[in-house]
Design an enzyme around this catalytic site. Structure first.
Site, PDB file in Angstrom:
ATOM      1  N   GLU A 179       0.858  -1.192   0.000  1.00 53.89           N
ATOM      2  CA  GLU A 179       0.000   0.000   0.000  1.00 53.89           C
ATOM      3  C   GLU A 179       0.894   1.242   0.000  1.00 53.89           C
ATOM      4  O   GLU A 179       1.780   1.371   0.829  1.00 53.89           O
ATOM      5  CB  GLU A 179      -0.930  -0.023   1.218  1.00 53.89           C
ATOM      6  CG  GLU A 179      -1.706   1.256   1.459  1.00 53.89           C
ATOM      7  CD  GLU A 179      -2.536   1.733   0.265  1.00 53.89           C
ATOM      8  OE1 GLU A 179      -3.369   0.961  -0.217  1.00 53.89           O
ATOM      9  OE2 GLU A 179      -2.322   2.884  -0.185  1.00 53.89           O
ATOM     10  N   GLY A 215      -7.073   0.987   3.957  1.00 46.01           N
ATOM     11  CA  GLY A 215      -8.474   1.424   3.952  1.00 46.01           C
ATOM     12  C   GLY A 215      -8.833   2.110   2.647  1.00 46.01           C
ATOM     13  O   GLY A 215     -10.007   2.222   2.306  1.00 46.01           O
ATOM     14  N   CYS A 231     -12.140   4.301   0.397  1.00 47.12           N
ATOM     15  CA  CYS A 231     -13.331   4.135   1.235  1.00 47.12           C
ATOM     16  C   CYS A 231     -13.125   4.695   2.640  1.00 47.12           C
ATOM     17  O   CYS A 231     -13.853   5.582   3.083  1.00 47.12           O
ATOM     18  CB  CYS A 231     -13.691   2.655   1.290  1.00 47.12           C
ATOM     19  SG  CYS A 231     -15.017   2.285   2.427  1.00 47.12           S
ATOM     20  N   LYS A 277     -19.908   9.635   5.197  1.00 49.41           N
ATOM     21  CA  LYS A 277     -21.038   9.227   6.040  1.00 49.41           C
ATOM     22  C   LYS A 277     -20.954   9.853   7.429  1.00 49.41           C
ATOM     23  O   LYS A 277     -21.978  10.066   8.087  1.00 49.41           O
ATOM     24  CB  LYS A 277     -21.124   7.699   6.136  1.00 49.41           C
ATOM     25  CG  LYS A 277     -22.022   7.103   5.082  1.00 49.41           C
ATOM     26  CD  LYS A 277     -21.415   6.993   3.710  1.00 49.41           C
ATOM     27  CE  LYS A 277     -21.815   8.019   2.733  1.00 49.41           C
ATOM     28  NZ  LYS A 277     -21.255   7.786   1.374  1.00 49.41           N
ATOM     29  N   ILE A 326     -22.147  10.475  -5.694  1.00 53.98           N
ATOM     30  CA  ILE A 326     -21.262  11.295  -4.852  1.00 53.98           C
ATOM     31  C   ILE A 326     -21.725  12.752  -4.858  1.00 53.98           C
ATOM     32  O   ILE A 326     -21.798  13.407  -3.814  1.00 53.98           O
ATOM     33  CB  ILE A 326     -19.792  11.146  -5.318  1.00 53.98           C
ATOM     34  CG1 ILE A 326     -19.317   9.718  -5.053  1.00 53.98           C
ATOM     35  CG2 ILE A 326     -18.878  12.155  -4.615  1.00 53.98           C
ATOM     36  CD1 ILE A 326     -17.929   9.390  -5.568  1.00 53.98           C
ATOM     37  N   GLU A 333     -26.387  18.381 -14.084  1.00 50.10           N
ATOM     38  CA  GLU A 333     -26.206  17.010 -14.565  1.00 50.10           C
ATOM     39  C   GLU A 333     -26.315  16.997 -16.093  1.00 50.10           C
ATOM     40  O   GLU A 333     -27.229  17.583 -16.663  1.00 50.10           O
ATOM     41  CB  GLU A 333     -27.266  16.092 -13.926  1.00 50.10           C
ATOM     42  CG  GLU A 333     -27.393  14.714 -14.525  1.00 50.10           C
ATOM     43  CD  GLU A 333     -26.094  13.909 -14.513  1.00 50.10           C
ATOM     44  OE1 GLU A 333     -25.445  13.817 -13.466  1.00 50.10           O
ATOM     45  OE2 GLU A 333     -25.738  13.368 -15.588  1.00 50.10           O
ATOM     46  N   ALA A 387     -17.712  -0.128  -2.138  1.00 53.58           N
ATOM     47  CA  ALA A 387     -16.774  -0.806  -1.256  1.00 53.58           C
ATOM     48  C   ALA A 387     -17.184  -2.261  -0.994  1.00 53.58           C
ATOM     49  O   ALA A 387     -16.338  -3.152  -0.979  1.00 53.58           O
ATOM     50  CB  ALA A 387     -16.671  -0.043   0.060  1.00 53.58           C
ATOM     51  N   HIS A 420     -42.243  -4.994  15.753  1.00 52.67           N
ATOM     52  CA  HIS A 420     -43.070  -3.792  15.724  1.00 52.67           C
ATOM     53  C   HIS A 420     -42.718  -2.894  16.901  1.00 52.67           C
ATOM     54  O   HIS A 420     -42.521  -3.400  18.003  1.00 52.67           O
ATOM     55  CB  HIS A 420     -44.544  -4.188  15.820  1.00 52.67           C
ATOM     56  CG  HIS A 420     -45.468  -3.021  15.887  1.00 52.67           C
ATOM     57  ND1 HIS A 420     -45.769  -2.264  14.774  1.00 52.67           N
ATOM     58  CD2 HIS A 420     -46.133  -2.471  16.939  1.00 52.67           C
ATOM     59  CE1 HIS A 420     -46.595  -1.293  15.132  1.00 52.67           C
ATOM     60  NE2 HIS A 420     -46.833  -1.389  16.445  1.00 52.67           N
TER      61      HIS A 420
HETATM   62  P1  FAD Z   1      -9.582   1.809  -3.192  1.00 46.77           P
HETATM   63  O1  FAD Z   1     -10.379   1.971  -1.992  1.00 46.77           O
HETATM   64  O2  FAD Z   1      -9.433   2.970  -4.111  1.00 46.77           O
HETATM   65  O3  FAD Z   1      -8.148   1.345  -2.714  1.00 46.77           O
HETATM   66  C1  FAD Z   1      -7.085   1.212  -3.599  1.00 46.77           C
HETATM   67  C2  FAD Z   1      -5.812   1.303  -2.798  1.00 46.77           C
HETATM   68  O4  FAD Z   1      -4.717   0.979  -3.641  1.00 46.77           O
HETATM   69  C3  FAD Z   1      -5.538   2.708  -2.262  1.00 46.77           C
HETATM   70  O5  FAD Z   1      -5.291   2.648  -0.877  1.00 46.77           O
HETATM   71  C4  FAD Z   1      -4.328   3.172  -3.023  1.00 46.77           C
HETATM   72  O6  FAD Z   1      -3.476   4.015  -2.273  1.00 46.77           O
HETATM   73  C5  FAD Z   1      -3.648   1.838  -3.342  1.00 46.77           C
HETATM   74  N1  FAD Z   1      -2.784   1.892  -4.514  1.00 46.77           N
HETATM   75  C6  FAD Z   1      -3.109   2.320  -5.750  1.00 46.77           C
HETATM   76  N2  FAD Z   1      -2.056   2.200  -6.578  1.00 46.77           N
HETATM   77  C7  FAD Z   1      -1.058   1.675  -5.830  1.00 46.77           C
HETATM   78  C8  FAD Z   1       0.284   1.330  -6.112  1.00 46.77           C
HETATM   79  N3  FAD Z   1       0.824   1.510  -7.314  1.00 46.77           N
HETATM   80  N4  FAD Z   1       1.036   0.822  -5.120  1.00 46.77           N
HETATM   81  C9  FAD Z   1       0.520   0.651  -3.857  1.00 46.77           C
HETATM   82  N5  FAD Z   1      -0.728   0.966  -3.545  1.00 46.77           N
HETATM   83  C10 FAD Z   1      -1.512   1.462  -4.524  1.00 46.77           C
HETATM   84  N6  FAD Z   1     -18.733   2.941  -1.642  1.00 46.77           N
HETATM   85  C11 FAD Z   1     -19.662   2.378  -0.859  1.00 46.77           C
HETATM   86  O7  FAD Z   1     -19.856   1.164  -0.933  1.00 46.77           O
HETATM   87  N7  FAD Z   1     -20.402   3.111   0.020  1.00 46.77           N
HETATM   88  C12 FAD Z   1     -20.234   4.449   0.136  1.00 46.77           C
HETATM   89  O8  FAD Z   1     -20.905   5.089   0.939  1.00 46.77           O
HETATM   90  C13 FAD Z   1     -19.260   5.088  -0.672  1.00 46.77           C
HETATM   91  N8  FAD Z   1     -19.053   6.417  -0.597  1.00 46.77           N
HETATM   92  C14 FAD Z   1     -18.066   6.993  -1.347  1.00 46.77           C
HETATM   93  C15 FAD Z   1     -17.870   8.357  -1.246  1.00 46.77           C
HETATM   94  C16 FAD Z   1     -16.873   8.975  -1.996  1.00 46.77           C
HETATM   95  C17 FAD Z   1     -16.647  10.460  -1.866  1.00 46.77           C
HETATM   96  C18 FAD Z   1     -16.045   8.195  -2.847  1.00 46.77           C
HETATM   97  C19 FAD Z   1     -14.930   8.824  -3.642  1.00 46.77           C
HETATM   98  C20 FAD Z   1     -16.249   6.835  -2.974  1.00 46.77           C
HETATM   99  C21 FAD Z   1     -17.269   6.230  -2.230  1.00 46.77           C
HETATM  100  N9  FAD Z   1     -17.515   4.851  -2.323  1.00 46.77           N
HETATM  101  C22 FAD Z   1     -18.501   4.279  -1.565  1.00 46.77           C
HETATM  102  C23 FAD Z   1     -16.756   4.008  -3.258  1.00 46.77           C
HETATM  103  C24 FAD Z   1     -15.669   3.204  -2.526  1.00 46.77           C
HETATM  104  O9  FAD Z   1     -14.827   4.108  -1.844  1.00 46.77           O
HETATM  105  C25 FAD Z   1     -14.879   2.392  -3.523  1.00 46.77           C
HETATM  106  O10 FAD Z   1     -15.749   1.609  -4.301  1.00 46.77           O
HETATM  107  C26 FAD Z   1     -13.905   1.476  -2.812  1.00 46.77           C
HETATM  108  O11 FAD Z   1     -13.001   2.217  -2.029  1.00 46.77           O
HETATM  109  C27 FAD Z   1     -13.142   0.621  -3.813  1.00 46.77           C
HETATM  110  O12 FAD Z   1     -12.268  -0.191  -3.136  1.00 46.77           O
HETATM  111  P2  FAD Z   1     -10.915  -0.699  -3.818  1.00 46.77           P
HETATM  112  O13 FAD Z   1     -10.248  -1.548  -2.810  1.00 46.77           O
HETATM  113  O14 FAD Z   1     -11.201  -1.283  -5.146  1.00 46.77           O
HETATM  114  O15 FAD Z   1     -10.072   0.624  -4.104  1.00 46.77           O
END
Ligand code: FAD
Length: 467
Positions: free
Chosen positions: A35, A40, A43, A52, A184, A203, A319, A443
């Site tokens: 990482e 985390g 998300c 949230k 978002i 939009e 997430a 209920h």
């Molecule tokens: P990510 O969470 O993006 O994690 C990817 C990780 O990889 C990151 O930590 C990054 O640093 C790391 N990384 C990337 N490239 C490299 C590299 N070359 N070397 C080492 N590490 C690397 N989803 C929900 O389900 N509910 C919600 O309420 C919700 N609200 C959201 C609100 C906002 C504002 C945003 C932007 C997103 C929201 N999401 C929500 C979406 C959710 O955050 C993502 O779908 C989720 O985080 C995806 O998980 P992931 O593990 O695929 O990627």
């Protein structure tokens, strides 16, 4: 580090990657998680969790300002911005620390640095100015997604922010223009509206909210938000943002010609794209699906031994979708054989009121040739919704006409994002409306609205007037 290859190396510690790492370790595998930032991912750090937290404060403030509805007097209910930022950050920090502890407890080796796929069985990670090579029998790619940079002139001028910028609030803008009426954008629109901003949502598509959201519900949400005073303009394309006399102006074009919207702050929320560049993915010969990494239904890429999950493989960018993919990939890289099943992935939108859905919408079900019967129930007839003073909204069950099998559940209303869990279970297990109707619901609770919608399939809703 020993030269012995790890069983599994995971690139990216977001909800996809850290869940995959923990689940693989639970199955006895030696696991390395790479990482570059905080565990985390999006998300925990700049997505689900901080938004949230803000939405929770926003909801409480709205409740406090109508305290007299509940026989209470809360005279000076107001936002305390430093306190709000500190609450949000405390929740984030606690959860990030919790994930680190879980990884540690499962003996997942956390390597902090930017990684890339050097070859199908090796990650190269930039650590302390050098490169650490991590060999593994299986590699799971979970690099997540990045905000889309839309072709809008002036998007770099001060006062124009993306979702991460919108999380840091030092002042509440009098006018906020949100570019993008997707999930978002609308969540932030409701947060800032509660804090006192006049909000305009622009939009490009003909309506707010993406495909996959029940059309009836999307329309009702739009009506409610407008009734509260939010300005929503669909079918407009933003061309540029400019600063004139200290104020921001958003210039958009639509059917009626160009329009200028005044703003103190502008939020660009035009969606996200898979983060798949400069990671050695294409160089390793891995097949792509546009910008997303192509995977089969075991989540293996076109190169054996390399797997991919989460936002990087496209589909719903959520997430919990990333997490379930992480569990599937963990099983398949540790001797299991599991297919990914997206049927019960709920879509959740933390607007006010909340929106949630799972399974097929009415339009999708009919499009697939299913004979469909819709049964719906309004929250206004649910006692708990009345008690908590949030009776706007409804539940719609999309059922197979003959059998009553639940094909989809869609709702807008109080705690819809929690209530959808029952719908997800129904869709996943092939439950019928009768199964739901003969499940006794406590209920007075909000889930009774689900019970009533299920009873309605046979015209038997108790707390609804017959038509
Ligand atoms: P990510 O969470 O993006 O994690 C990817 C990780 O990889 C990151 O930590 C990054 O640093 C790391 N990384 C990337 N490239 C490299 C590299 N070359 N070397 C080492 N590490 C690397 N989803 C929900 O389900 N509910 C919600 O309420 C919700 N609200 C959201 C609100 C906002 C504002 C945003 C932007 C997103 C929201 N999401 C929500 C979406 C959710 O955050 C993502 O779908 C989720 O985080 C995806 O998980 P992931 O593990 O695929 O990627």
């Amino acid at each position: 580090m020993s030269n012995e290859p790890a069983d599994v190396a995971v690139l990216g510690g977001g909800p996809g990657g850290y869940v995959a790492a923990i689940a693989a370790a639970q199955r006895g595998a030696s696991v390395v998680l790479v990482e570059k930032d905080k565990v985390g991912g999006t998300c925990l750090n700049v997505g689900c969790i901080p938004t949230k937290a803000l939405a929770t404060s926003a909801g409480l403030l709205v409740q406090a300002t109508r305290a007299d509805d509940f026989g209470l007097s809360i005279p000076n209910a107001a936002i305390d911005l430093p306190g709000l930022m500190s609450y949000k950050q405390t929740v984030v920090d606690q959860l990030v620390a919790g994930v680190e502890q879980l990884l540690h407890a499962r003996r997942v080796k956390l390597v902090r640095g930017r990684g890339r796929l050097a070859r199908p069985s090796m990650l190269a990670v930039e650590v302390d100015g050098g490169v650490q090579e991590i060999s593994a029998r299986h590699i799971i790619l979970a690099p997540g997604s990045l905000p889309i940079d839309p072709p809008i002139e002036g998007r770099d001028i001060p006062g124009v922010v993306d979702s991460t910028g919108a999380l840091s609030i030092d002042t509440v803008p009098a006018e906020l223009v949100v570019i993008g009426g997707g999930v978002i954008g609308l969540e932030f629109a409701c947060i800032y509206e509660a804090f006192g901003s006049r909000v305009t949502v622009l939009e490009m598509a003909s309506s707010i909210l993406p495909t996959g959201v029940d059309e009836t519900i999307a329309k009702r949400l739009q009506v409610l938000l407008r009734r509260r005073g939010m300005q929503i303009q669909s079918g407009v394309t933003v061309e540029r943002v400019q600063r004139t006399d200290g104020a921001l102006q958003v210039v958009a074009s639509g059917a009626g010609g160009p329009t200028v919207f005044q703003a103190e702050r502008v939020l660009i929320a035009t969606g996200r794209r898979p983060n798949t560049q400069d990671l050695g993915i294409v160089e390793a010969g891995i097949g792509m699906n546009g910008r997303a990494i192509a995977v089969n239904d075991r989540l293996e890429t076109t190169v054996p031994g390399v797997w991919a999950i989460g936002d990087a493989v496209g589909g719903w960018m959520l997430a919990h979708k990333a997490m379930v993919e992480g569990r599937v990939a963990a099983e398949n890289t540790t001797g299991g054989d599991r297919l990914i099943d997206y049927r019960s992935v709920p879509n959740v939108i933390f607007t006010r009121p909340e929106v949630a859905g799972v399974g097929l919408t009415e339009t999708e079900a009919r499009g697939q040739g299913a004979e469909v019967k819709i049964s719906q129930f309004a929250f206004s007839a649910n006692p708990k919704a009345r008690i908590v003073g949030e009776s706007d909204g409804l539940i719609r069950l999309v059922c197979e006409a003959g059998s009553g099998r639940v094909l989809g559940v869609h709702m807008m209303g109080p705690h819809a994002t929690d209530l959808i869990a029952e719908g997800a279970l129904a869709v996943q297990t092939g439950a019928t409306a009768d199964d739901l109707a003969w499940t006794t619901h406590a209920h007075p609770t909000l889930p009774e609205a689900m019970l009533e919608a299920a009873l309605g399939f046979r015209g038997g809703a108790i707390h609804a007037h017959s038509r």
